[in-house]
Design an enzyme around this catalytic site. Structure first.
Site, PDB file in Angstrom:
ATOM      1  N   HIS A 464       0.920  -1.263  -0.070  1.00  0.00           N
ATOM      2  CA  HIS A 464      -0.018   0.155  -0.032  1.00  0.00           C
ATOM      3  C   HIS A 464       0.801   1.357   0.151  1.00  0.00           C
ATOM      4  O   HIS A 464       0.650   2.064  -0.773  1.00  0.00           O
ATOM      5  CB  HIS A 464      -0.884   0.033   1.241  1.00  0.00           C
ATOM      6  CG  HIS A 464      -1.911   1.141   1.420  1.00  0.00           C
ATOM      7  ND1 HIS A 464      -3.199   1.206   0.924  1.00  0.00           N
ATOM      8  CD2 HIS A 464      -1.469   2.470   1.753  1.00  0.00           C
ATOM      9  CE1 HIS A 464      -3.834   2.290   1.181  1.00  0.00           C
ATOM     10  NE2 HIS A 464      -2.632   2.973   1.519  1.00  0.00           N
ATOM     11  N   GLU A 465       1.776   1.255   0.974  1.00  0.00           N
ATOM     12  CA  GLU A 465       2.515   2.495   0.995  1.00  0.00           C
ATOM     13  C   GLU A 465       3.590   2.576  -0.237  1.00  0.00           C
ATOM     14  O   GLU A 465       3.853   3.826  -0.594  1.00  0.00           O
ATOM     15  CB  GLU A 465       3.508   2.359   2.534  1.00  0.00           C
ATOM     16  CG  GLU A 465       2.721   2.209   3.744  1.00  0.00           C
ATOM     17  CD  GLU A 465       1.514   3.371   3.794  1.00  0.00           C
ATOM     18  OE1 GLU A 465       1.911   4.517   3.290  1.00  0.00           O
ATOM     19  OE2 GLU A 465       0.460   3.255   4.545  1.00  0.00           O
ATOM     20  N   HIS A 468       1.928   4.572  -3.079  1.00  0.00           N
ATOM     21  CA  HIS A 468       1.970   6.002  -2.957  1.00  0.00           C
ATOM     22  C   HIS A 468       3.015   6.534  -3.635  1.00  0.00           C
ATOM     23  O   HIS A 468       2.836   7.746  -3.732  1.00  0.00           O
ATOM     24  CB  HIS A 468       1.810   6.154  -1.600  1.00  0.00           C
ATOM     25  CG  HIS A 468       0.590   6.238  -0.965  1.00  0.00           C
ATOM     26  ND1 HIS A 468      -0.628   6.554  -1.539  1.00  0.00           N
ATOM     27  CD2 HIS A 468       0.242   5.643   0.070  1.00  0.00           C
ATOM     28  CE1 HIS A 468      -1.626   6.438  -0.649  1.00  0.00           C
ATOM     29  NE2 HIS A 468      -1.083   5.885   0.248  1.00  0.00           N
ATOM     30  N   GLU A 487      -5.519   7.532  -1.777  1.00  0.00           N
ATOM     31  CA  GLU A 487      -5.942   6.433  -0.861  1.00  0.00           C
ATOM     32  C   GLU A 487      -6.864   5.400  -1.639  1.00  0.00           C
ATOM     33  O   GLU A 487      -6.640   3.899  -1.428  1.00  0.00           O
ATOM     34  CB  GLU A 487      -6.607   7.051   0.333  1.00  0.00           C
ATOM     35  CG  GLU A 487      -5.895   7.840   1.095  1.00  0.00           C
ATOM     36  CD  GLU A 487      -4.430   7.174   1.617  1.00  0.00           C
ATOM     37  OE1 GLU A 487      -4.271   5.943   1.237  1.00  0.00           O
ATOM     38  OE2 GLU A 487      -3.595   7.719   2.187  1.00  0.00           O
TER      39      GLU A 487
END
Length: 730
Positions: A464-465, A468, A487
């Site tokens: 997930h990170e 980004h 997000e």
């Protein structure tokens, strides 16, 4: 005008006060010292400024030949709307006198002078001075590319021309530019006797120079000396899991304005470099393109760390962490170097017709070597007591997660990555910033280290990170209220990248996706039932999303609401929208959309309208989203009008326009009958059966349209096509 005058102190909206439509910070040079004993960071920041083009000058003309887009430049330039902030009024807005600070010569009215407004709070400012960059003249012979340029305005002062030439140096000379910024950052204050007045209220720092009435006359380089406050909202002073002191930027709702004065609006993208002094036993981690090598700081017990970035980004992405952490060197497993994971072929993507459209900076998307770098250099830091769990979890998973992200999205936007296990009080599972990720200890194994079950949360959070880096950092939201842009996409990509890292079979991947979707749906349903409706809206500013005042200031709706950081609605609504679209077109085509989008919009700030328009364009190139709309029994006039206006359907390719005309006919959208007529006349090869649809509706107006169009083209139609149409129409 009172800078806080349009703010209601009882709301939870965050003000962005910087007047970015008048002047922009293009580069920051920070020189900071960390004091754990007093819990403050002291030092200075040098701002390199560039006035905006097109702002009206005092004489009523416009800068650089542009017609001013500001019919009435707001209070910072208009004598009739001056900054009339009185101490009493500001105290009322701020709630306490400690929020107020001014230099001795500050006047509550500007007297027609231009005011630089920066976002700032919880800082003690001691001095603001103009930097005398002419003091580096002795060094300029080493950089003829700067001094040989001609300034666009010959009337400007030599040092203003020098700064503008420095700011505009090409990316191929970024190292020379970096060195010159460093030299200028260490230059002394101006000695001409003039002073800069400043005033700090709750949310801003305002700076003026006597006699300066426009952004073009304002100093191009100024130094602000200040120190943070122990309770400042941008940094967190605490102890790590080993009970040792540390400090880090906590991803606060107020971002970095309590760490350094800055321009917070996302449009104010800038580069930065920082020198940070910290106790010699500490590690300093920061957003920076190269791993810093600490140097001794004279006879002190401090070490000096230097970081820099060359990609312009919002000041809110600046990240700092100082503590007694330990590093474990991560090695790339041989299978990742030799192709253990399936790899997408990117060999032709650099030259496929989509070039970088952002401003000039050293972009990795243009580097052929970056496209084949599946795993970028990375480091992991942790308190000693969590070292084993970090080794068995983060270090084990990080290389394969990086390789999987590369397989899905292509070139890594940043050249390196640090991961830090932050203190237990960190309020999120993770936070991504340029070159650095914060992870909560909660993602580490609570049971048997290294077991498959214990790695699932850690792996998915890492993915997930990492995602980004593409969605949230190298592509950012132009309006902070649209956080779902980053997000929602990161949550969706988290599943795809983690499945790729695990090398799951199709059946295993489907099962994992469905299980996560079920859990997220239950979480979203619960949140929708138990939270305020106003916090559930993805675009709270509605049609005003992305709009700012004449000066560039704005507010971030609900940003200071204490409930908002703990809500998942922006993650989950965006995720379910994307999951639905993926289910319609298939995962591979969905991934191809991500790749196309990254290549087109990296280095840009966007609004959700742009993102959805791009997705529709992908459909238009074979995916046919309009096919889905044709299955709807009813579409309102408002929906059709919005579809037409937002996506310019009449200007798309013939196949898309054909589907659009079918929608128009099916729902009798009379305002677009002109599009149908144009299609039947100019796209005869595809319009035959559209005549039948006009007739079968048994709508007199539509039938008349069909007969009219046939009469216009009947003589030039192919004989077979004309016969078919005539049987339907006549």
């Amino acid at each position: 005008m009172d800078p806080d005058g349009d703010l209601n102190p009882d709301t939870n909206d965050l003000p962005l006060r910087a007047n970015t439509n008048h002047i922009l910070v293009r580069h920051y040079v920070l020189d900071l010292t960390v004091h754990f004993d007093s819990k403050v960071i002291s030092g200075s920041i040098v701002l390199f400024l560039e006035p905006r083009s097109g702002v009206r000058t005092e004489a009523g003309g416009s800068q650089d030949g542009f017609t001013s887009k500001y019919k009435e430049v707001d209070a910072l330039e208009d004598g009739k709307k001056e900054l009339e902030t009185t101490t009493t009024k500001v105290v009322k807005m701020c709630g306490d006198a400690e929020s107020i600070q001014s230099s001795s010569l500050w006047h509550t009215t500007s007297g027609g002078e231009f005011t630089l407004v920066l976002d700032c709070c919880d800082l003690d400012v001691s001095k603001v001075e103009e930097v005398d960059v002419t003091s580096v003249a002795a060094m300029l012979s080493r950089f003829p590319e700067v001094t040989s340029k001609k300034s666009g305005d010959v009337s400007r002062k030599p040092q203003a021309a020098f700064i503008q030439n420095l700011i505009s140096m090409p990316s191929s000379q970024w190292r020379q530019q970096h060195q010159l910024f460093s030299l200028c950052g260490r230059a002394p204050g101006a000695q001409d006797g003039s002073t800069l007045q400043f005033h700090r209220d709750r949310w801003s720092l305002q700076v003026r120079k006597n006699g300066v009435t426009s952004p073009q006359e304002f100093p191009c380089a100024l130094r602000i000396c200040y120190e943070t406050k122990p309770a400042g909202g941008s940094v967190r002073w605490t102890k790590d899991q080993d009970n040792r002191v540390c400090v880090y930027t906590a991803g606060s709702p107020i971002n970095n304005r309590a760490l350094f004065p800055c321009q917070e609006p996302p449009v104010a993208m800038s580069t930065w470099q920082a020198t940070v002094r910290a106790p010699s036993e500490c590690v300093v981690l920061m957003s920076g393109e190269e791993q810093a090598v600490p140097a001794e700081d004279g006879d002190t017990h401090f070490l000096t760390w230097n970081y820099y970035v060359t990609m312009p980004m919002p000041a809110s992405t600046f990240t700092l962490a100082v503590g007694h952490w330990q590093q474990v060197t991560a090695e790339i497993p041989p299978e990742l170097e030799k192709g253990g994971l399936s790899v997408t072929d990117y060999s032709g993507m650099v030259d496929d017709g989509i070039s970088c459209s952002h401003g000039d900076y050293p972009c990795r998307f243009t580097e052929r070597s970056a496209w084949s770098q599946r795993v970028i250099p990375h480091r992991v830091f942790s308190p000693a007591c969590l070292l084993q769990k970090a080794q068995m979890g983060v270090l084990k998973l990080l290389p394969q997660c990086l390789a999987a992200a590369h397989a899905v999205l292509g070139v890594h936007p940043f050249p390196r990555l640090d991961v830090l296990i932050v203190p237990a009080g960190f309020s999120s599972l993770g936070m991504a910033s340029p070159h650095i990720i914060f992870l909560s200890q909660s993602v580490l194994s609570a049971g048997s280290p290294g077991s498959e079950e214990s790695l699932s949360l850690c792996g998915s959070r890492i993915c997930h990170e990492i995602s980004h880096s593409w969605f949230g950092l190298v592509i950012g939201a132009r309006d902070w209220t649209e956080e779902w842009i980053s997000e929602g996409f990161a949550t969706c990509l988290e599943d795809i990248i983690w499945a790729q890292a695990q090398q799951l079979s199709l059946e295993e991947k489907t099962e994992q996706f469905d299980l996560k979707a079920l859990l997220r749906w239950r979480r979203l349903s619960d949140e929708l039932q138990n939270s305020k409706e106003e916090l559930q809206i993805l675009r709270p500013n509605m049609e005003k999303t992305g709009q700012v005042s004449e000066s560039g200031s704005s507010t971030v709706k609900h940003a200071l609401n204490p409930e908002k950081p703990f809500m998942q609605v922006h993650y989950l609504k965006g995720y379910f929208l994307l999951r639905f679209l993926a289910s319609q077109v298939g995962e591979q085509q969905f991934i191809e959309f991500f790749q196309l989008f990254v290549k087109k919009y990296h280095g840009h700030l966007i609004l959700s309208q742009v993102r959805l328009e791009t997705y529709l364009c992908c459909y238009f190139r074979g995916l046919m989203l309009l096919e889905l709309l044709l299955e709807e029994s009813e579409l309102s006039v408002a929906s059709l009008r919005a579809l037409q206006r937002t996506y310019s359907l009449q200007n798309q390719d013939a196949e898309v326009r054909h589907r659009w005309c079918e929608l128009v006919v099916k729902h009798a959208y009379a305002q677009a009958y002109g599009d149908v007529e144009h299609f039947l006349i100019h796209d005869q090869a595809m319009g035959v059966y559209l005549y039948g649809e006009l007739m079968v509706q048994e709508d007199p107006e539509q039938q008349a349209l069909a007969r009219h169009c046939l009469s216009l083209v009947q003589g030039e139609m192919d004989q077979s096509a004309r016969r078919v149409v005539e049987e339907m129409v006549l």
